[in-house]
Motif scaffolding. Sequence first.
Motif, PDB file in Angstrom:
ATOM      1  N   ARG A   1       6.703  -5.822  19.305  1.00 53.85           N
ATOM      2  CA  ARG A   1       6.479  -6.844  18.275  1.00 53.85           C
ATOM      3  C   ARG A   1       7.422  -8.044  18.402  1.00 53.85           C
ATOM      4  NH1 ARG A   1       2.430  -8.724  15.871  1.00 53.85           N
ATOM      5  NH2 ARG A   1       1.695  -6.552  15.711  1.00 53.85           N
ATOM      6  N   THR A   2       8.680  -7.789  18.788  1.00 58.62           N
ATOM      7  CA  THR A   2       9.652  -8.878  18.851  1.00 58.62           C
ATOM      8  C   THR A   2       9.768  -9.498  20.244  1.00 58.62           C
ATOM      9  OG1 THR A   2      11.505  -7.395  19.332  1.00 58.62           O
ATOM     10  CG2 THR A   2      11.001  -7.829  16.997  1.00 58.62           C
TER      11      THR A   2
ATOM     12  N   LEU B   1      -1.552  -3.159   8.499  1.00 56.54           N
ATOM     13  CA  LEU B   1      -0.240  -3.199   7.835  1.00 56.54           C
ATOM     14  C   LEU B   1       0.834  -3.148   8.924  1.00 56.54           C
ATOM     15  CD1 LEU B   1      -0.635  -0.927   4.669  1.00 56.54           C
ATOM     16  CD2 LEU B   1      -0.133  -3.385   4.729  1.00 56.54           C
ATOM     17  N   TRP B   2       0.913  -4.236   9.716  1.00 54.85           N
ATOM     18  CA  TRP B   2       1.913  -4.378  10.785  1.00 54.85           C
ATOM     19  C   TRP B   2       1.730  -3.324  11.886  1.00 54.85           C
ATOM     20  CZ3 TRP B   2       5.248  -8.170   8.548  1.00 54.85           C
ATOM     21  CH2 TRP B   2       5.378  -8.155   7.157  1.00 54.85           C
ATOM     22  N   CYS B   3       0.513  -2.818  12.106  1.00 53.75           N
ATOM     23  CA  CYS B   3       0.407  -1.588  12.896  1.00 53.75           C
ATOM     24  C   CYS B   3      -0.638  -1.588  14.010  1.00 53.75           C
ATOM     25  CB  CYS B   3       0.159  -0.397  11.973  1.00 53.75           C
ATOM     26  SG  CYS B   3      -1.210  -0.582  10.817  1.00 53.75           S
ATOM     27  N   THR B   4      -1.732  -2.332  13.917  1.00 54.55           N
ATOM     28  CA  THR B   4      -2.812  -2.212  14.901  1.00 54.55           C
ATOM     29  C   THR B   4      -2.489  -3.043  16.146  1.00 54.55           C
ATOM     30  OG1 THR B   4      -4.073  -3.985  13.821  1.00 54.55           O
ATOM     31  CG2 THR B   4      -4.563  -1.730  13.166  1.00 54.55           C
ATOM     32  N   ALA B   5      -1.524  -2.589  16.910  1.00 58.34           N
ATOM     33  CA  ALA B   5      -1.006  -3.359  18.036  1.00 58.34           C
ATOM     34  C   ALA B   5      -2.077  -3.703  19.066  1.00 58.34           C
ATOM     35  CB  ALA B   5       0.134  -2.597  18.707  1.00 58.34           C
ATOM     36  N   LEU B   6      -2.948  -2.739  19.389  1.00 60.97           N
ATOM     37  CA  LEU B   6      -3.996  -2.967  20.395  1.00 60.97           C
ATOM     38  C   LEU B   6      -5.281  -3.498  19.788  1.00 60.97           C
ATOM     39  CD1 LEU B   6      -3.690   0.090  22.822  1.00 60.97           C
ATOM     40  CD2 LEU B   6      -2.701  -2.201  23.037  1.00 60.97           C
TER      41      LEU B   6
ATOM     42  N   CYS C   1       1.394 -11.216  11.313  1.00 56.41           N
ATOM     43  CA  CYS C   1       1.740 -10.141  12.243  1.00 56.41           C
ATOM     44  C   CYS C   1       0.453  -9.701  12.947  1.00 56.41           C
ATOM     45  CB  CYS C   1       2.385  -8.988  11.481  1.00 56.41           C
ATOM     46  SG  CYS C   1       2.929  -7.608  12.491  1.00 56.41           S
ATOM     47  N   PRO C   2      -0.101 -10.536  13.823  1.00 61.86           N
ATOM     48  CA  PRO C   2      -1.401 -10.228  14.421  1.00 61.86           C
ATOM     49  C   PRO C   2      -1.299  -9.097  15.441  1.00 61.86           C
ATOM     50  CG  PRO C   2      -0.468 -12.158  15.461  1.00 61.86           C
ATOM     51  CD  PRO C   2       0.464 -11.801  14.325  1.00 61.86           C
ATOM     52  N   PRO C   3      -2.428  -8.504  15.809  1.00 62.53           N
ATOM     53  CA  PRO C   3      -2.412  -7.546  16.911  1.00 62.53           C
ATOM     54  C   PRO C   3      -1.766  -8.159  18.153  1.00 62.53           C
ATOM     55  CG  PRO C   3      -4.535  -7.496  15.800  1.00 62.53           C
ATOM     56  CD  PRO C   3      -3.788  -8.655  15.224  1.00 62.53           C
ATOM     57  N   LEU C   4      -1.059  -7.354  18.908  1.00 59.33           N
ATOM     58  CA  LEU C   4      -0.355  -7.866  20.081  1.00 59.33           C
ATOM     59  C   LEU C   4      -1.301  -8.360  21.165  1.00 59.33           C
ATOM     60  CD1 LEU C   4       2.515  -5.228  20.466  1.00 59.33           C
ATOM     61  CD2 LEU C   4       2.504  -7.350  19.134  1.00 59.33           C
TER      62      LEU C   4
ATOM     63  N   THR D   1      20.190   6.747  16.264  1.00 61.11           N
ATOM     64  CA  THR D   1      18.871   7.376  16.171  1.00 61.11           C
ATOM     65  C   THR D   1      17.840   6.294  15.912  1.00 61.11           C
ATOM     66  OG1 THR D   1      18.939   7.745  13.776  1.00 61.11           O
ATOM     67  CG2 THR D   1      19.918   9.446  15.162  1.00 61.11           C
ATOM     68  N   VAL D   2      16.558   6.626  16.136  1.00 58.26           N
ATOM     69  CA  VAL D   2      15.473   5.653  15.997  1.00 58.26           C
ATOM     70  C   VAL D   2      14.314   6.284  15.232  1.00 58.26           C
ATOM     71  CG1 VAL D   2      13.698   4.359  17.264  1.00 58.26           C
ATOM     72  CG2 VAL D   2      16.069   4.317  18.062  1.00 58.26           C
ATOM     73  N   SER D   3      13.712   5.503  14.328  1.00 56.90           N
ATOM     74  CA  SER D   3      12.460   5.894  13.654  1.00 56.90           C
ATOM     75  C   SER D   3      11.313   5.068  14.222  1.00 56.90           C
ATOM     76  CB  SER D   3      12.547   5.634  12.142  1.00 56.90           C
ATOM     77  OG  SER D   3      13.494   6.472  11.537  1.00 56.90           O
ATOM     78  N   LEU D   4      10.188   5.736  14.504  1.00 57.12           N
ATOM     79  CA  LEU D   4       8.997   5.088  15.059  1.00 57.12           C
ATOM     80  C   LEU D   4       7.772   5.487  14.258  1.00 57.12           C
ATOM     81  CD1 LEU D   4       9.688   6.001  18.782  1.00 57.12           C
ATOM     82  CD2 LEU D   4      10.116   3.759  17.748  1.00 57.12           C
ATOM     83  N   ALA D   5       6.790   4.607  14.179  1.00 55.43           N
ATOM     84  CA  ALA D   5       5.490   4.913  13.578  1.00 55.43           C
ATOM     85  C   ALA D   5       4.576   3.727  13.903  1.00 55.43           C
ATOM     86  CB  ALA D   5       5.611   5.156  12.076  1.00 55.43           C
ATOM     87  N   LYS D   6       3.632   3.419  13.024  1.00 52.07           N
ATOM     88  CA  LYS D   6       2.729   2.269  13.121  1.00 52.07           C
ATOM     89  C   LYS D   6       2.181   2.053  14.531  1.00 52.07           C
ATOM     90  CE  LYS D   6       4.441  -0.138   9.006  1.00 52.07           C
ATOM     91  NZ  LYS D   6       3.288   0.112   8.120  1.00 52.07           N
ATOM     92  N   ALA D   7       2.777   1.154  15.332  1.00 47.38           N
ATOM     93  CA  ALA D   7       2.248   0.835  16.659  1.00 47.38           C
ATOM     94  C   ALA D   7       2.387   1.968  17.646  1.00 47.38           C
ATOM     95  CB  ALA D   7       2.923  -0.425  17.214  1.00 47.38           C
ATOM     96  N   LEU D   8       3.073   3.043  17.275  1.00 47.36           N
ATOM     97  CA  LEU D   8       3.156   4.218  18.138  1.00 47.36           C
ATOM     98  C   LEU D   8       1.774   4.701  18.549  1.00 47.36           C
ATOM     99  CD1 LEU D   8       4.576   6.656  19.453  1.00 47.36           C
ATOM    100  CD2 LEU D   8       4.806   7.652  17.172  1.00 47.36           C
ATOM    101  N   SER D   9       0.805   4.590  17.634  1.00 49.84           N
ATOM    102  CA  SER D   9      -0.583   4.929  17.976  1.00 49.84           C
ATOM    103  C   SER D   9      -1.510   3.743  17.739  1.00 49.84           C
ATOM    104  CB  SER D   9      -1.060   6.115  17.138  1.00 49.84           C
ATOM    105  OG  SER D   9      -1.199   5.734  15.778  1.00 49.84           O
ATOM    106  N   SER D  10      -0.942   2.560  17.553  1.00 55.07           N
ATOM    107  CA  SER D  10      -1.728   1.396  17.108  1.00 55.07           C
ATOM    108  C   SER D  10      -2.519   1.720  15.847  1.00 55.07           C
ATOM    109  CB  SER D  10      -2.659   0.875  18.212  1.00 55.07           C
ATOM    110  OG  SER D  10      -1.914   0.179  19.197  1.00 55.07           O
TER     111      SER D  10
END
Length: 463
Positions: free
Chosen positions: A272-273, A63-68, A432-435, A288-297
Amino acid sequence: MSDPFHNEFAPTSLEARDMRYMFHPTTNLADFHETGPLVRQRAEGVYIWDASGKQYIEGMAGLWCTALGYGVEELVSVAEQQMRTLSYAQLFAGVTNEPSVLLAEKLSEIVPIENGRVFFGQSGSDANDTQLKLLWLYHNVIGRPQKKKVISRWGAYHGVTLGAGSLTGLPAFHKNFDLPIPGVLHTSNPHYYRFAEAGESEAQFSSRLASELEDLILQEGAETVAAFIAEPVMGAGGVIVPPEGYFSKVQEVLQKHDILFVDDEVICGFGRTGNPFGCQTMDIKPTTVSLAKALSSAYLPISAVVVPEFLYDPIREATRTSGMFAHGFTYTGHPVCSAVALRNIEIMERLDLFKAVAQKAGIFQQRLQAFNDLPLVGEVRGIGLIGAIEFVKNKETKESFPRDARVGIYCMECCLQHGLVVRALGDVVCFCPPLVITEAQIEELFSKFELALRETIEKFAAD
């Protein structure tokens, strides 16, 4: 096309037990009980396998998150090691742990907020809920208790909890849930293709939306508006890339009226971008910034809110009389999640992943744009390694298909047949594939999609 699911299962099968006991999120539950689940069995790299052994290329990074990608042994090892060393520790009442401190230090270094302070959670939803509470608390302690309203945008996705679900600007997440809560407002969606007026240039469209935002602020009273929240690129709203100049004009309005900018990087953050953070791609200067998802892949659940010193300091001082900062979660700063997230970022840096994404983005976007002239394809849009195709009934008028045609769902199911995972958001199909996807795998992804698209055109173009 045959149904990719089977609606008859042995009573003891995993599918039958799922249908008996599970309550699925973000699902058409009526349809689900007709078709049943698709069981995913294992995954490695950019590929996943279902329970029958069929292989799929992962076109949505989960879900837009598994970056690695999947199965990174180094992340498994660091999780195991941390579990053996310190499997849990809380941060309440001044207790701390090394992985949380090191991760907060790293985020403060790389997130474009000077002297950032980091608050940890578990999901993008709770990060944006925290943003709301911090905004309210901040304005209370500095003596501006009336400055509390937050403006989001129609089409935005910021989560599903009470506060974050209110910030989300998608009707399905409001309807029947009694959302949004009071004090959360929405302004125009920056989707030029859908909402530009006849003959309106992108610059004129951006100016109009900035004016509409200012009109809303003045209508509500600028003294009552605390912040504006936005994703650099809207994700679950259909991968909406705002036109050039949009954010600069929006920020002029916010600065004029002393309104903070909350940057939701839950999807766009960590490359991602094509830049480390979406705000850098879109020239946003966030408060301010919100982070999640790819933060831990997505190997373990973790989120973060990064705030500047000027917001933290008065909140700290207020605890001299209030007694405590009374917000936090059992798993805030969980040492295992923090250790995995820290190593995830270190791997990204070692691989020079953000630079690699920028290099692959041209190939990805070029391959995506090649579908632009085909029937049914109304708009192709994207940036970096994220993109979408919007289906329309009439390319000239941009007329959409009726909802019950389910063109996007049909295309998504065709993709599954051909061994590709994508996501349909209405009649928008998202990528939105893995990076870590390679150029050869990008070609594989779009070759499989082309087969599914041809089948979709064959079914719907003549209707």
